[in-house]
Design an enzyme around this catalytic site. Sequence first.
Site, PDB file in Angstrom:
ATOM      1  N   ASP A 100       1.002  -1.190   0.053  1.00  0.00           N
ATOM      2  CA  ASP A 100      -0.218  -0.043  -0.057  1.00  0.00           C
ATOM      3  C   ASP A 100       0.918   1.003   0.113  1.00  0.00           C
ATOM      4  OD1 ASP A 100      -3.122   0.509   1.110  1.00  0.00           O
ATOM      5  OD2 ASP A 100      -1.926   2.162   1.101  1.00  0.00           O
ATOM      6  N   ARG A 156     -10.980  -0.704 -10.096  1.00  0.00           N
ATOM      7  CA  ARG A 156     -11.109   0.068 -11.262  1.00  0.00           C
ATOM      8  C   ARG A 156     -10.514  -0.600 -12.605  1.00  0.00           C
ATOM      9  NH1 ARG A 156     -14.933   1.737  -9.063  1.00  0.00           N
ATOM     10  NH2 ARG A 156     -15.570   3.921  -8.916  1.00  0.00           N
ATOM     11  N   ASP A 209     -14.126  -7.796 -12.595  1.00  0.00           N
ATOM     12  CA  ASP A 209     -15.480  -7.294 -12.091  1.00  0.00           C
ATOM     13  C   ASP A 209     -15.407  -5.934 -12.830  1.00  0.00           C
ATOM     14  OD1 ASP A 209     -18.273  -7.293 -10.942  1.00  0.00           O
ATOM     15  OD2 ASP A 209     -17.437  -5.652  -9.473  1.00  0.00           O
ATOM     16  N   GLU A 215     -16.979   0.319 -19.745  1.00  0.00           N
ATOM     17  CA  GLU A 215     -18.174  -0.408 -19.534  1.00  0.00           C
ATOM     18  C   GLU A 215     -19.468  -0.012 -20.024  1.00  0.00           C
ATOM     19  OE1 GLU A 215     -18.264  -0.684 -15.350  1.00  0.00           O
ATOM     20  OE2 GLU A 215     -16.188  -1.645 -15.026  1.00  0.00           O
ATOM     21  N   HIS A 227     -19.561  -5.600 -12.964  1.00  0.00           N
ATOM     22  CA  HIS A 227     -19.237  -4.551 -12.020  1.00  0.00           C
ATOM     23  C   HIS A 227     -20.414  -4.607 -10.733  1.00  0.00           C
ATOM     24  CE1 HIS A 227     -17.397  -0.219 -11.253  1.00  0.00           C
ATOM     25  NE2 HIS A 227     -17.562  -0.965 -10.345  1.00  0.00           N
ATOM     26  N   ILE A 228     -20.505  -5.632 -10.223  1.00  0.00           N
ATOM     27  CA  ILE A 228     -21.416  -5.874  -8.977  1.00  0.00           C
ATOM     28  C   ILE A 228     -20.886  -5.927  -7.838  1.00  0.00           C
ATOM     29  CG2 ILE A 228     -22.951  -7.327 -10.726  1.00  0.00           C
ATOM     30  CD1 ILE A 228     -21.825  -9.970  -9.382  1.00  0.00           C
ATOM     31  N   GLY A 229     -19.377  -5.844  -7.671  1.00  0.00           N
ATOM     32  CA  GLY A 229     -18.731  -6.069  -6.545  1.00  0.00           C
ATOM     33  C   GLY A 229     -19.390  -5.103  -5.276  1.00  0.00           C
TER      34      GLY A 229
END
Length: 321
Positions: A187, A248, A272, A277, A295-297
């Site tokens: 990170d 993303r 996802d 899109e 893209h259902i996360g």
Amino acid sequence: MRQELPSLHNYGVDSMKVVVTPPAFCKSENLKSKLSSIFPNTIYNEKGDYLSESELILFLKDADAAIIGRDPVTKTTLEALPQLKMISKYGVGLDNLDIPSIKEKGVEFVVTTGTNKRSVAELTLSFMLGLCHRTFIGAERIKQGEWIREGGHDLFGKTVGIIGCGNVGKEVVHLLKPFGCVILVCDIEDRSEFCRDQGITQSSFKALAEKSDIMTLHVPLTDLTRDMIDETVLRKMQRTSYLINTSRGSVVNSSALHKALVSGEISGAALDVFCSEPPNDMEFLQLSNLMVTPHIGGNSVEAVEAMGQAAIDNLVAFLKK
């Protein structure tokens, strides 16, 4: 929320025009009922999809406040909407918003982080299990009349590399606890305290790419993260490894990933999110070692309600200032 009405009337709530763009919010009768009971002059997006810049300008005309999802809010948008005073963000991604221009125009902007973290983390875990156990491949084969019993591998004991250890990344760590995985975290922020508490390892990006059986991405889209997974990174990964992206689409170079999946540089991937899109590269989408979802996360019923409620709460707080 109804108990708020008496005090809110003093703040001009009846005359305040609110517009709502996110399709998921606009399909929730519960959220619409809550919002309209507080702000009677609320308009909802009935298109069933996100709005283009020109559509957004027309839709937000004369609006005092807006609940915005993934619609593009640019400097041009803001200049065309002089009456807009406040934007309440539905969801957590900010890459569609020109934040400097929003500040420059004096428009108040509020986002509540972490509202969809559980939904995204659970989808990520399902991808890990699906890739390891080849469930998606097996399901497609049996639907085509093929009976090929390839059970893959257990997730237990695998090395999982998490790129981005914010709200979602941390939730993934918690969900992985029963699986006895070796967890590496990379990170931009110092996550050493969290890693010590969780018994996991903070790692460099290079070491994580080289050692992980599964690499999963949980970063915002910025200039630093765009195309961060490219040919160079994919070549560093093990041939038996998997890549997961629920953040993303543009964080991964799709052309490089396509080549890596075809050549066998990595074993498989699960996406996802996509650069465009809905995606239209059918040759890429139909690769047998690629799992895809639309893209259902952050789109579970619970996540939609949580994100919507947070957006409503932020509107109410703004009006009371």
